[in-house]
Design an enzyme around this catalytic site. Structure first.
Site: not given
Length: 522
Positions: A375-376, A379, A460, A464
């Site tokens: 997930h990070e 970004h 976000e 995901d």
């Protein structure tokens, strides 16, 4: 029988109130006592509109806080969350037994650096049991934790609003500036006109000390009452004091030169100073993004290289798969201060680093850590990190451009409205900046902040989806549930409150969105 009400006294009181509330509103302390100047539109309404806007924002946000406080009073576990997490447990139960990991070697190695965090008075999460029953067990605790935080937040917000209005009405800024000038002239031999930047540093020092003192009781209560009560705070009073001293020293060492350089550029840049200020802010932002993780954050926490393990190998493999130039992988002793957990990335160019909180490694398993990092990394891969930096720079540029339109002699009416009415005295750039951001820019900032919050939540969801596309949906779902459980995350967010405040979507919304994506991919 004589009338018990003395109408002559009542009319006097009404006249006094009318006089106090009639425009223009003026601060109690002003640099001069001369009221002969003809009031202008700005000097007439600036103070009143600023106070009214401050009270309006407080009232609106207090209404949202009350809604959230009512949500924390709900005693029934939310059905939507129950259904969603129940599906996760059911899917996990139906998985092959091969997921019953050999934790003796890999998990022990991956969590060795974080063993101390498990010595916690709170009931710990059982990673092998279904999540829903554990969430239900923690529901009451999460509601009480949320109630304490929201109630404290409302008291803190009330104090901040009263302080802001009182400082405006009493003339805190002109009074503090004049005190700073007196200190500079009496003890250092400086002149207000020739040494404005030095006087500004004294002013910033005085206001920093005052702000630190007034905020201290709230910080102490939050840390040693609320966080300790709910089992999160691990910080000692000694560590708190040490952190505070370090922060103040860093503020002086970095904030002082930064403020001096900024004010010098405003003085030197002429009418187009905002262009040079914008360039300076860009360089300073890049500089801080470089030195904060490398030099400043290690002053507060210990960063150790993650020991060789299967987890380390898998993290580097994930980074290689996404072409993320990972050079170092750290474990941070977050348990030194709190049992809350997190993970983050930093670095420029081909020198990227990942930091895992030791608390995170005790709360989730290796597969879930990888899903969270997926997930990070999403970004980064989707350009959110870069776009956030660009948006920040555009914000700086637009705000300083607007400031340039309101700065100088043509904005004297604005300064006069807040007590800076000494015609023969120059208006300090630092005061002009503070008044601009507190008055003209404040409504714009509120609107922009709201839209930035909406954009952050959109990012976000996108991150995901990225993790789902990596095949990590199930593990990200269970990982988020466990983190929420361990951090006593809010399970009943009020929709209005969440829309306005939450930078991350509520847990149930993220889980439902990932489940929808899973169904589409089947």
């Amino acid at each position: 029988m004589p009338c018990p009400i003395d109408f002559s006294d009542l009319s006097t009181i009404i006249r006094d109130i009318n006089k106090m509330t009639s425009l223009p509103w003026k601060s109690v302390y002003t640099q001069t006592t001369d009221d002969s100047a003809e009031p202008t539109l700005m000097s007439t309404y600036a103070m009143a509109l600023t106070i009214l806007f401050t009270v309006f924002v407080f009232s609106f946000e207090h209404m949202l806080d009350e809604r959230q406080a009512n949500a924390y009073k709900i005693k029934e576990f939310p059905k939507m969350l129950e259904e969603t997490v129940g599906k996760i447990d059911q899917e996990k139960k139906s998985e092959n037994a091969k997921e019953e990991v050999d934790t003796d070697d890999a998990a022990t190695a991956s969590t060795a650096a974080a063993a101390a965090a498990s010595k916690d008075s709170k009931d710990k999460l059982d990673k092998d049991k279904p999540i829903l029953p554990q969430l239900k067990d923690k529901f009451t605790k999460a509601q009480l934790y949320g109630t304490d935080k929201i109630n404290f937040g409302m008291v803190s917000a009330l104090y901040n609003t009263v302080e802001t209005v009182a400082f405006l009405v009493l003339g805190f800024l002109p009074f503090t500036w004049d005190i700073s000038v007196q200190i500079g002239e009496s003890y250092l031999g400086w002149s207000e006109q020739e040494n404005e930047i030095k006087m500004s540093l004294i002013f910033l020092g005085v206001t920093t000390v005052i702000g630190t003192v007034t905020a201290l009781p709230f910080e102490l209560y939050s840390t040693f009452q609320i966080e300790k009560k709910h089992g999160f705070n691990k910080m000692t009073v000694g560590l708190f004091v040490t952190d505070k001293i370090k922060s103040l020293v860093l503020t002086c060492l970095i904030g002082g030169p930064f403020a001096a350089a900024l004010l010098k550029i405003i003085q030197w840049g002429g009418e187009s100073f905002y262009i040079y200020v914008w360039a300076f802010m860009f360089v300073f932002s890049a500089f801080m993004m470089t030195i904060v993780p490398v030099f400043i954050m290690p002053l507060f926490n210990k960063y150790e290289t993650l020991p060789d393990s299967e987890l380390k190998t898998r993290i580097y493999a994930l980074a290689d798969r996404l072409k993320y130039p990972l050079t170092k992988l750290f474990v941070m002793d977050g348990s030194k201060r709190s049992s809350h957990s997190n993970a983050f990335m930093f670095g420029f160019g081909k020198n990227k680093r990942i930091v895992l909180f030791d608390t995170l490694m005790t709360q989730v398993d290796d597969d879930e850590i990888l899903a969270i990092l997926g997930h990070e990394l999403g970004h980064w891969k989707l350009g959110h990190t870069l776009s956030s930096f660009v948006i920040t720079q555009l914000y700086f540029g637009s705000s300083f451009y607007c400031f340039s339109l309101c700065y100088g002699a043509h904005a004297a009416d604005l300064y006069q409205a807040f007590g800076f009415d000494g015609v023969s005295r120059p208006i300090p750039a630092i005061i002009a900046l503070l008044l601009f951001f507190q008055t003209i820019w404040a409504p714009i900032d509120k609107v922009l902040s709201f839209f930035l919050t909406l954009n952050t939540r959109r990012n976000e969801f996108a991150a995901d989806r990225f993790s789902v596309d990596l095949g990590m949906s199930k593990k990200l779902q269970t990982g988020l549930c466990k983190i929420s459980l361990e951090n006593l995350g809010g399970m009943c967010p009020d929709p209005w409150y969440a829309t306005y405040h939450y930078s991350h979507p509520p847990l149930v919304e993220r889980l439902e969105e990932m489940m929808k994506l899973d169904k589409k991919s089947e």
